[in-house]
Design a protein around this motif. Structure first.
Motif, PDB file in Angstrom:
ATOM      1  N   ILE A   1       0.844  -0.536  -0.100  1.00 48.77           N
ATOM      2  CA  ILE A   1       0.122  -0.306  -0.133  1.00 48.77           C
ATOM      3  C   ILE A   1       1.005   1.117   0.063  1.00 48.77           C
ATOM      4  N   ASP A   2       0.879   1.980  -1.158  1.00 51.43           N
ATOM      5  CA  ASP A   2       1.950   3.693  -1.330  1.00 51.43           C
ATOM      6  C   ASP A   2       0.412   4.368  -0.836  1.00 51.43           C
ATOM      7  N   TYR A   3       0.430   4.931   0.384  1.00 49.35           N
ATOM      8  CA  TYR A   3      -0.049   5.845   1.166  1.00 49.35           C
ATOM      9  C   TYR A   3       0.810   6.834   1.694  1.00 49.35           C
ATOM     10  N   SER A   4      -0.099   8.326   2.534  1.00 44.22           N
ATOM     11  CA  SER A   4       0.532   9.176   2.451  1.00 44.22           C
ATOM     12  C   SER A   4       1.679  10.528   2.131  1.00 44.22           C
ATOM     13  N   SER A   5       2.672   9.315   1.456  1.00 49.18           N
ATOM     14  CA  SER A   5       3.311   9.945   0.325  1.00 49.18           C
ATOM     15  C   SER A   5       3.310  11.567   0.111  1.00 49.18           C
ATOM     16  N   VAL A   6       3.669  12.227   1.163  1.00 46.49           N
ATOM     17  CA  VAL A   6       3.940  13.353   0.790  1.00 46.49           C
ATOM     18  C   VAL A   6       5.615  13.647   0.003  1.00 46.49           C
ATOM     19  N   ASN A   7       5.126  15.337  -0.185  1.00 46.78           N
ATOM     20  CA  ASN A   7       5.878  15.500  -0.625  1.00 46.78           C
ATOM     21  C   ASN A   7       6.718  16.546   0.401  1.00 46.78           C
ATOM     22  N   LEU A   8       8.019  16.070   0.322  1.00 50.38           N
ATOM     23  CA  LEU A   8       9.224  16.602   1.675  1.00 50.38           C
ATOM     24  C   LEU A   8       8.614  17.978   1.075  1.00 50.38           C
TER      25      LEU A   8
ATOM     26  N   ASN B   1       5.711   4.686   2.491  1.00 45.82           N
ATOM     27  CA  ASN B   1       5.329   5.779   2.214  1.00 45.82           C
ATOM     28  C   ASN B   1       6.556   6.718   0.474  1.00 45.82           C
ATOM     29  N   TYR B   2       5.719   5.767  -0.276  1.00 43.69           N
ATOM     30  CA  TYR B   2       6.758   6.923  -1.471  1.00 43.69           C
ATOM     31  C   TYR B   2       6.945   8.341  -1.790  1.00 43.69           C
ATOM     32  N   VAL B   3       7.904   8.871  -0.355  1.00 42.72           N
ATOM     33  CA  VAL B   3       8.070  10.615  -0.392  1.00 42.72           C
ATOM     34  C   VAL B   3       8.149  10.705  -1.787  1.00 42.72           C
TER      35      VAL B   3
ATOM     36  N   GLY C   1      11.530   7.197  -1.816  1.00 38.65           N
ATOM     37  CA  GLY C   1      10.416   7.649  -3.244  1.00 38.65           C
ATOM     38  C   GLY C   1      10.816   8.743  -4.305  1.00 38.65           C
ATOM     39  N   GLU C   2      10.429   8.986  -5.336  1.00 40.53           N
ATOM     40  CA  GLU C   2      11.069   9.435  -6.453  1.00 40.53           C
ATOM     41  C   GLU C   2      12.520   9.659  -6.707  1.00 40.53           C
ATOM     42  N   HIS C   3      13.072   9.770  -6.218  1.00 45.09           N
ATOM     43  CA  HIS C   3      14.405   9.989  -5.930  1.00 45.09           C
ATOM     44  C   HIS C   3      14.892   9.331  -6.680  1.00 45.09           C
TER      45      HIS C   3
ATOM     46  N   LEU D   1       8.918  12.782 -15.726  1.00 46.48           N
ATOM     47  CA  LEU D   1       7.775  13.103 -14.917  1.00 46.48           C
ATOM     48  C   LEU D   1       7.639  12.372 -13.335  1.00 46.48           C
ATOM     49  N   TYR D   2       6.660  12.922 -12.819  1.00 46.23           N
ATOM     50  CA  TYR D   2       5.525  11.708 -11.953  1.00 46.23           C
ATOM     51  C   TYR D   2       5.597  10.748 -12.768  1.00 46.23           C
ATOM     52  N   ALA D   3       4.868  10.749 -13.678  1.00 45.46           N
ATOM     53  CA  ALA D   3       4.481   9.606 -14.377  1.00 45.46           C
ATOM     54  C   ALA D   3       4.961   9.073 -14.762  1.00 45.46           C
TER      55      ALA D   3
ATOM     56  N   ARG E   1       8.679   7.929 -13.324  1.00 48.65           N
ATOM     57  CA  ARG E   1       9.364   7.378 -12.408  1.00 48.65           C
ATOM     58  C   ARG E   1       8.115   6.614 -11.639  1.00 48.65           C
ATOM     59  N   ASP E   2       6.746   6.894 -11.672  1.00 53.26           N
ATOM     60  CA  ASP E   2       5.305   6.255 -11.073  1.00 53.26           C
ATOM     61  C   ASP E   2       6.241   4.729 -11.887  1.00 53.26           C
ATOM     62  N   LEU E   3       5.609   4.516 -13.096  1.00 54.12           N
ATOM     63  CA  LEU E   3       6.325   3.506 -13.863  1.00 54.12           C
ATOM     64  C   LEU E   3       7.369   2.608 -13.573  1.00 54.12           C
TER      65      LEU E   3
ATOM     66  N   LEU F   1      -2.262  -1.694  -4.008  1.00 50.07           N
ATOM     67  CA  LEU F   1      -3.004  -0.230  -4.394  1.00 50.07           C
ATOM     68  C   LEU F   1      -2.405   1.293  -3.639  1.00 50.07           C
ATOM     69  N   TYR F   2      -2.862   2.324  -4.700  1.00 48.10           N
ATOM     70  CA  TYR F   2      -2.004   3.621  -4.460  1.00 48.10           C
ATOM     71  C   TYR F   2      -3.441   4.342  -3.360  1.00 48.10           C
ATOM     72  N   VAL F   3      -3.676   5.121  -2.141  1.00 50.49           N
ATOM     73  CA  VAL F   3      -4.014   5.922  -1.825  1.00 50.49           C
ATOM     74  C   VAL F   3      -3.917   6.985  -2.347  1.00 50.49           C
ATOM     75  N   THR F   4      -4.369   8.195  -3.131  1.00 50.79           N
ATOM     76  CA  THR F   4      -4.716   9.788  -2.636  1.00 50.79           C
ATOM     77  C   THR F   4      -5.843  10.051  -2.953  1.00 50.79           C
ATOM     78  N   ASP F   5      -5.927  11.191  -3.364  1.00 51.28           N
ATOM     79  CA  ASP F   5      -7.283  12.128  -3.514  1.00 51.28           C
ATOM     80  C   ASP F   5      -7.832  12.232  -5.290  1.00 51.28           C
TER      81      ASP F   5
ATOM     82  N   LEU G   1      -6.506   9.762 -13.612  1.00 50.24           N
ATOM     83  CA  LEU G   1      -6.532  10.123 -14.711  1.00 50.24           C
ATOM     84  C   LEU G   1      -5.220   9.613 -14.432  1.00 50.24           C
ATOM     85  N   HIS G   2      -3.284  10.215 -13.813  1.00 50.84           N
ATOM     86  CA  HIS G   2      -2.466  10.258 -13.714  1.00 50.84           C
ATOM     87  C   HIS G   2      -2.375   8.279 -13.677  1.00 50.84           C
ATOM     88  N   PHE G   3      -3.500   7.842 -12.381  1.00 53.94           N
ATOM     89  CA  PHE G   3      -3.145   6.319 -12.590  1.00 53.94           C
ATOM     90  C   PHE G   3      -3.528   5.868 -13.307  1.00 53.94           C
ATOM     91  N   ALA G   4      -5.244   6.143 -14.063  1.00 54.67           N
ATOM     92  CA  ALA G   4      -5.457   5.076 -15.149  1.00 54.67           C
ATOM     93  C   ALA G   4      -4.588   5.134 -16.027  1.00 54.67           C
TER      94      ALA G   4
HETATM   95  N1  ARG Z   1       2.834  12.748  -3.723  1.00 51.11           N
HETATM   96  C1  ARG Z   1       1.889  12.651  -4.543  1.00 51.11           C
HETATM   97  C2  ARG Z   1       1.362  13.796  -3.635  1.00 51.11           C
HETATM   98  O1  ARG Z   1       1.340  14.443  -3.032  1.00 51.11           O
HETATM   99  C3  ARG Z   1       1.282  11.424  -3.914  1.00 51.11           C
HETATM  100  C4  ARG Z   1       2.082  10.317  -4.763  1.00 51.11           C
HETATM  101  C5  ARG Z   1       1.068   9.306  -4.575  1.00 51.11           C
HETATM  102  N2  ARG Z   1       1.948   7.756  -4.348  1.00 51.11           N
HETATM  103  C6  ARG Z   1       2.243   7.343  -6.391  1.00 51.11           C
HETATM  104  N3  ARG Z   1       2.775   6.105  -6.201  1.00 51.11           N
HETATM  105  N4  ARG Z   1       2.211   8.225  -7.116  1.00 51.11           N
HETATM  106  O2  ARG Z   1       0.646  14.077  -4.659  1.00 51.11           O
END
Ligand code: ARG
Length: 552
Positions: free
Chosen positions: A108-115, A148-150, A246-248, A295-297, A299-301, A317-321, A326-329
């Motif tokens: 589960i990828d959740y919280s995933s904060v932008n640091l 926590n995919y920061v 995280g993304e880095h 891009l974000y996408a 790195r997610d790949l 699972l990816y928990v985001t708003d 569309l990004h996930f789809a």
């Molecule tokens: N850091 C992203 C944001 O704050 C959420 C990341 C969700 N996880 C992912 N694998 N895209 O919007």
């Protein structure tokens, strides 16, 4: 025990799927229409129901009545009470757990904060919903990897470092930690329309990407400060992660991913020279900008592939708003086009917006609802609410009540619904609130303190057959199904609603029945009910990340 299944076993096959629970319990607890048998039996449904009512018997049935072609079943409440209490005494709350997830792994990828930014009100939802799902999955037998995919990649860090170099100092960072580095970032952003500053940030970021040693050291230092603060806040909410990459970290795999996409003939050059994948109905996904940056996408790949290699997950699972739908789809689809075996096991668990009563939060105007402030305020207000109560450990209680109220504000409603976070009403001891449920739990504890269970006295289940007791026992009996429903729809609020209902039923029960009586067998039998109800509340609240205290 699944009452419907038990009843079904006693019925002709055609009727087995037609059992429904009745609303009016004076006419029975369950009913079944017999109309579908008329043709085959060559009899009227009325006659069929009459005949069947005379032959159907079973331990869980107290009585069967035939009414206008329907069979009405009255459940043997004694048998249900015995079965539930027996199960609980043998298995404890394991009776609510399932094993669909046995030997399966879920990431589960959740919280995933932008640091680069403070955690704010928006992170409440992802952190709490994600953690609750993790607990529900574990209760269903899955091995869960909490990630926590920061967001630790990109120009924001160039800006932060520039700000530090312009206005900061080592001492200031050492003293004020995350507040200092946040201030540098915010201050720098005020100048970013000025091309000199913008260029400075870009240059710094490019140097950082090229592993400039001095910048890398500052970067790593800032990241660790930020992660420590994130860990602190998440752990207050009960979320502790296994993986913080995280993304880095995953950006190093971008070149391989681009190669793979090119070889699969998925990559095209878009209008401004960007590298894109055209997904038809799902639009265009940009993989590399025209300057070659990812891009974000992109790195997610990479991340999804590496995660699969490492964890061999059955689901991720990816928990985001919902705004990231569309990004996930899109990136799920790209993985599908690459024939990745896990592409269909990725799920975006989306949720709606949570806002403050004052209106929208805006991070630009500096009027941000920061998570640390929200949590502090919740605890301070909880302190005020409980201050006149005579309890031990008021500090601990205030924390549990305050955080519980905040958590429940998120998990009480369907996750996709937008809602308003209002701590004042969330701290109410009456109504659909967390303190109400925590208080009901504490009240059960208090009864059992006053009059402990004596295992030597044999329970007489006939004391647990009133409608009020039966309602409680039935809910507990079905609680394992509640957990699996929550699992199947990734919806923690299914649990919230049941626990709330259980608390209401217990309060009704207290109102109607005296638990501690002069008759010891009666008292002991009723205490068994209180005890199992109390443990069910605790188990259920834990699944929705709410702690309990024994006194409040
Ligand atoms: N850091 C992203 C944001 O704050 C959420 C990341 C969700 N996880 C992912 N694998 N895209 O919007």
């Amino acid at each position: 025990m699944n009452i419907k299944n038990e009843l079904a076993k006693l019925l002709p096959t055609n009727l087995q799927s037609l059992i429904t629970e009745t609303n009016d319990k004076s006419k029975g607890d369950y009913c079944v229409p017999c109309f579908s048998l008329a043709k085959e039996y060559r009899k009227s449904p009325v006659v069929i129901a009459e005949e069947l009512s005379k032959t159907i018997t079973g331990e869980i049935i107290e009585k069967v009545e035939a009414v206008n072609g329907y069979l009405n079943f009255f459940i043997n409440k004694n048998a249900i009470a015995e079965s539930v209490i027996d199960d609980f005494n043998k298995n404890g709350t394991n009776m609510f757990k399932g094993n669909v997830g046995k030997d399966k792994v879920v990431c589960i990828d959740y919280s995933s904060v932008n640091l680069a930014k403070y955690m704010h009100i928006g992170h409440l939802c992802t952190t709490i919903i994600g953690e609750s799902l993790a607990r529900i999955l574990e209760a269903s037998g899955y091995k869960v990897v909490r990630i926590n995919y920061v967001g630790d990649f990109g120009t924001p860090f160039g800006k932060m470092i520039c700000g530090y170099k312009l206005w900061g100092s080592k001492e200031d960072v050492e003293k004020r930690g995350v507040d200092a580095i946040q201030d540098y970032y915010v201050e720098f952003c005020k100048h970013e329309d000025d091309e000199t500053y913008a260029q400075m940030a870009r240059d710094t970021f490019t140097k950082l990407e090229n592993n400039d040693p001095e910048l890398t050291e500052i970067y790593n230092w800032f990241i660790s400060i930020s992660i420590d603060e994130t860990k602190r806040l998440c752990s207050i909410l009960g979320a502790n992660f296994d993986d913080w990459r995280g993304e880095h970290y995953y950006s190093q795999f971008v070149p391989d991913m681009v190669d793979e996409l090119r070889k699969a003939n998925l990559l095209k050059t878009g209008e401004q020279g960007a590298q894109i994948v055209d997904l038809g109905d799902l639009g265009v996904s940009v993989i590399l900008k025209n300057d070659g940056s990812s891009l974000y996408a992109t790195r997610d790949l990479c991340t999804a592939c590496k995660r699969y290699d490492e964890y061999k997950f059955d689901k991720c699972l990816y928990v985001t708003d919902i705004s990231q739908k569309l990004h996930f789809a899109q990136f799920f689809k790209i993985l599908d086009l690459l024939n990745k075996p896990f592409a269909n096991n990725l799920y975006h668990v989306a949720y709606g917006r949570l806002s403050l009563p004052e209106g929208k939060i805006s991070s630009r105007k500096g009027k941000q609802a920061l998570l640390k402030d929200i949590l502090n305020e919740a605890i301070t207000k909880a302190n005020e609410v409980i201050k006149d109560r005579d309890i031990q450990n008021p500090e601990q209680v205030a924390k549990v009540v305050g955080i519980g109220a905040t958590v429940y504000s998120v998990l009480k409603k369907d996750k996709l619904k937008d809602s308003v976070y209002d701590i004042n009403s969330a701290l109410n001891f009456e109504g659909d609130t967390s303190p109400y449920m925590q208080y009901t739990y504490a009240r059960c504890c208090s009864i059992l303190r006053k009059c402990p269970i004596n295992q030597n006295i044999k329970v007489d289940y006939s004391y647990l057959t009133t409608n009020e007791a039966y309602d409680i026992l039935k809910l507990i009996n079905n609680f394992n199904e509640t957990v699996s429903q929550a699992l199947n729809s990734y919806e923690p609020s299914i649990i919230s609603k049941k626990v709330l209902e259980l608390c209401k039923l217990i309060n009704i029960y207290y109102h109607k029945e005296k638990v501690i009586t002069d008759n010891e067998t009666e008292t002991q039998s009723k205490l068994q009910l209180i005890n199992i109800a109390k443990e069910t509340i605790k188990f259920g609240l834990n699944l929705i990340c709410i702690d309990t205290v024994e006194q409040m």
